[in-house]
Design a protein around this motif. Structure first.
Motif, PDB file in Angstrom:
ATOM      1  N   ALA A 299       6.532  -3.205   7.100  1.00 16.86           N
ATOM      2  CA  ALA A 299       7.349  -2.575   6.045  1.00 16.86           C
ATOM      3  C   ALA A 299       8.416  -3.561   5.568  1.00 16.86           C
ATOM      4  CB  ALA A 299       7.998  -1.301   6.585  1.00 16.86           C
ATOM      5  N   HIS A 300       9.069  -4.231   6.517  1.00 19.55           N
ATOM      6  CA  HIS A 300      10.112  -5.190   6.149  1.00 19.55           C
ATOM      7  C   HIS A 300       9.512  -6.349   5.347  1.00 19.55           C
ATOM      8  CE1 HIS A 300      13.619  -7.766   6.375  1.00 19.55           C
ATOM      9  NE2 HIS A 300      12.825  -8.742   6.802  1.00 19.55           N
ATOM     10  N   ALA A 301       8.363  -6.854   5.813  1.00 20.53           N
ATOM     11  CA  ALA A 301       7.733  -7.990   5.130  1.00 20.53           C
ATOM     12  C   ALA A 301       7.373  -7.617   3.693  1.00 20.53           C
ATOM     13  CB  ALA A 301       6.496  -8.440   5.905  1.00 20.53           C
ATOM     14  N   ARG A 302       6.852  -6.404   3.517  1.00 16.07           N
ATOM     15  CA  ARG A 302       6.503  -5.992   2.143  1.00 16.07           C
ATOM     16  C   ARG A 302       7.748  -5.872   1.264  1.00 16.07           C
ATOM     17  NH1 ARG A 302       2.435  -1.284   3.781  1.00 16.07           N
ATOM     18  NH2 ARG A 302       0.550  -2.459   4.197  1.00 16.07           N
ATOM     19  N   ARG A 303       8.850  -5.388   1.833  1.00 18.16           N
ATOM     20  CA  ARG A 303      10.101  -5.270   1.054  1.00 18.16           C
ATOM     21  C   ARG A 303      10.571  -6.641   0.611  1.00 18.16           C
ATOM     22  NH1 ARG A 303      14.845  -2.730   4.077  1.00 18.16           N
ATOM     23  NH2 ARG A 303      15.970  -2.972   2.130  1.00 18.16           N
ATOM     24  N   VAL A 304      10.514  -7.606   1.517  1.00 16.96           N
ATOM     25  CA  VAL A 304      10.983  -8.966   1.182  1.00 16.96           C
ATOM     26  C   VAL A 304      10.096  -9.546   0.088  1.00 16.96           C
ATOM     27  CG1 VAL A 304      11.285 -11.320   2.060  1.00 16.96           C
ATOM     28  CG2 VAL A 304      11.973  -9.360   3.469  1.00 16.96           C
ATOM     29  N   ILE A 305       8.775  -9.391   0.227  1.00 14.81           N
ATOM     30  CA  ILE A 305       7.849  -9.955  -0.772  1.00 14.81           C
ATOM     31  C   ILE A 305       8.124  -9.314  -2.135  1.00 14.81           C
ATOM     32  CG2 ILE A 305       5.414 -10.061  -1.464  1.00 14.81           C
ATOM     33  CD1 ILE A 305       4.775 -10.326   1.596  1.00 14.81           C
ATOM     34  N   ALA A 306       8.327  -7.981  -2.136  1.00 14.79           N
ATOM     35  CA  ALA A 306       8.577  -7.290  -3.409  1.00 14.79           C
ATOM     36  C   ALA A 306       9.892  -7.779  -4.025  1.00 14.79           C
ATOM     37  CB  ALA A 306       8.611  -5.775  -3.179  1.00 14.79           C
ATOM     38  N   ALA A 307      10.910  -7.953  -3.175  1.00 15.06           N
ATOM     39  CA  ALA A 307      12.232  -8.340  -3.691  1.00 15.06           C
ATOM     40  C   ALA A 307      12.257  -9.787  -4.158  1.00 15.06           C
ATOM     41  CB  ALA A 307      13.287  -8.116  -2.606  1.00 15.06           C
ATOM     42  N   MET A 308      11.370 -10.595  -3.629  1.00 17.20           N
ATOM     43  CA  MET A 308      11.417 -12.036  -3.919  1.00 17.20           C
ATOM     44  C   MET A 308      10.646 -12.433  -5.180  1.00 17.20           C
ATOM     45  SD  MET A 308      13.297 -14.080  -2.112  1.00 17.20           S
ATOM     46  CE  MET A 308      12.467 -15.658  -2.286  1.00 17.20           C
TER      47      MET A 308
END
Ligand SMILES: CC(C)(COP(=O)(O)OP(=O)(O)OC[C@H]1O[C@@H](n2cnc3c(N)ncnc32)[C@H](O)[C@@H]1OP(=O)(O)O)[C@@H](O)C(=O)NCCC(=O)NCCSC(=O)C[C@](C)(O)C(=O)O
Ligand SMILES: [Mg+2]
Length: 359
Positions: free
Chosen positions: A300-309
């Motif tokens: 979940a955290h990894a997907r949030r970072v990818i989306a935010a980046m």
């Protein structure tokens, strides 16, 4: 001089299948060992298909000398009778200096070469061992008319093997990965342990003695922390494998009843970059499957970072922490693994889907 770039991907026998240009990242969280000559174990294998990523018919150590032929034939029978579906079939052949290995290869490749994904070679010392197996496999594949090359996995079980780790990885395009062989390696290095993998209570660091009124209190109670005997070797394996596009595995954990310490050892290996570990007993399969699958929170955290980046460049703050081009790459590793595992594990797919970020 080793093979030139032009020759490296050429088949080593006329009519043998072309060696692979890339080793696919197939899930292999647990490599489950069984003795195909042991009736009780063999009987459990068909029901294990689909519950474990790799089933490995072991022909080497842990099979008594008088049972070698029975185990080899048992593996042929099981392979022919079983539909392995998404589960890979591997074997560990006998060591190259043993009287059994030639018959292992000349029997298994023609009989079940179409079903065997990987041949694990024990006690590999250097590139010359891989070259020998590579040529022999090509000859046998050509003779059997196989269309898919069998891959090769080396176990690091000698000091020379560890010293030659890079040349072993680079020795053939068939190289799929490396495993740690902690018991033989400990013996070869003259380490003073008698265990099959895992830690040792004597290998520790101790907190400094406190000073009171200018005096050092050597007798005071001090915390000590057990250290990981295998950190150096696993770290070398991870770098060598990553450099060559192949996969590193923690090996066996012999204390079957200590599921907690087994999980810790597997998790250390996972965090350092290994993709899986061996399972010697059915109870270790679930441990490896759990440890080598990224947690729902991490995905979940990894997907949030990818989306935010966005395009993956620049820097952002998420939950008070800086994320940038490098951390997004770490997150991509995590998400890629989650996607590979979700493709073969419906339970994981459900868990990872439940936390998917909506566009
Ligand atoms: C440890 C042992 C003796 C305990 O075997 P057990 O029968 O005493 O255990 P159990 O708990 O009583 O077993 C319960 C049931 O599960 C079965 N079972 C048990 N294990 C398995 C298995 N693996 N696969 C499938 N079934 C298994 C077993 O047959 C039994 O069946 P039952 O209920 O019908 O009676 C046994 O699990 C075993 O032999 N495991 C494999 C050992 C092995 O492959 N060792 C070699 C790899 S490690 C190595 O080589 C080192 C290295 C890398 O080379 C280096 O560091 O140098
Ligand atoms: Mg061994």
């Amino acid at each position: 001089m080793s093979r030139t770039a032009k020759d490296f991907f050429a088949p080593l026998a006329v009519g043998a299948p072309a060696p692979p240009r890339e080793i696919p990242a197939r899930p292999s969280r647990a490599i489950h060992f069984f003795d195909p000559g042991n009736e009780k174990m063999a009987a459990k294998v068909p029901a294990m298909v689909g519950t474990v990523d790799v089933l490995l018919g072991n022909l080497e150590d842990a099979v008594k000398a008088e049972n070698k032929e029975r185990s080899r034939q048992g593996l042929v029978d099981i392979a022919k009778a079983t539909d392995f579906g998404p589960t890979q079939l591997w074997t560990r052949i006998n060591s190259l200096d043993s009287p059994w290995v030639l018959d292992d290869l000349t029997t298994l490749v023609p009989e079940i070469g179409d079903k065997l994904d990987v041949v694990m070679v024990p006690k590999v010392q250097g590139a010359e061992d891989i070259h020998y197996v590579d040529r022999l496999l090509a000859q046998l594949e050509a003779k059997a008319g196989l269309t898919r090359p069998v891959l090769v996995h080396a176990i690091l079980e000698t000091a020379r093997g560890v010293a030659n780790i890079e040349e072993i990885c680079a020795a053939s395009p068939r190289m799929q990965g490396l495993s740690l062989g902690p018991a033989d390696l400990a013996a070869d290095r003259r380490m003073k342990t008698t265990r099959v993998g895992g830690g040792h209570p004597g290998y520790l660091v101790r907190q400094d003695a406190p000073r009171v009124d200018g005096e050092t209190q050597y007798d005071a109670e001090r915390a000590s922390y057990q250290q990981d005997l295998w950190h150096y070797t696993i770290a070398r394996m991870v770098d060598a494998c990553a450099m060559h596009g192949i996969y590193p595995y923690y090996g066996p954990f012999g204390d079957i009843l200590d599921t907690v310490a087994c999980e810790d050892q597997f998790r250390n290996a996972f965090l350092l970059g290994c993709v899986g570990a061996w399972s010697l007993h059915p109870v270790q399969i679930q441990i490896a499957n759990r440890v080598f699958s990224p947690s729902v929170e991490d995905v979940a955290h990894a997907r949030r970072v990818i989306a935010a980046m966005g395009d993956g460049t620049g820097a952002v703050m998420i939950d008070g922490k800086m994320e940038d081009d490098a951390s997004v790459k770490q997150c991509q590793v995590m998400v890629a693994l989650a996607d590979e595992l979700a493709a073969i594990d419906p339970e994981l797919r459900q868990q990872y889907d439940a936390i998917r970020i909506e566009d």
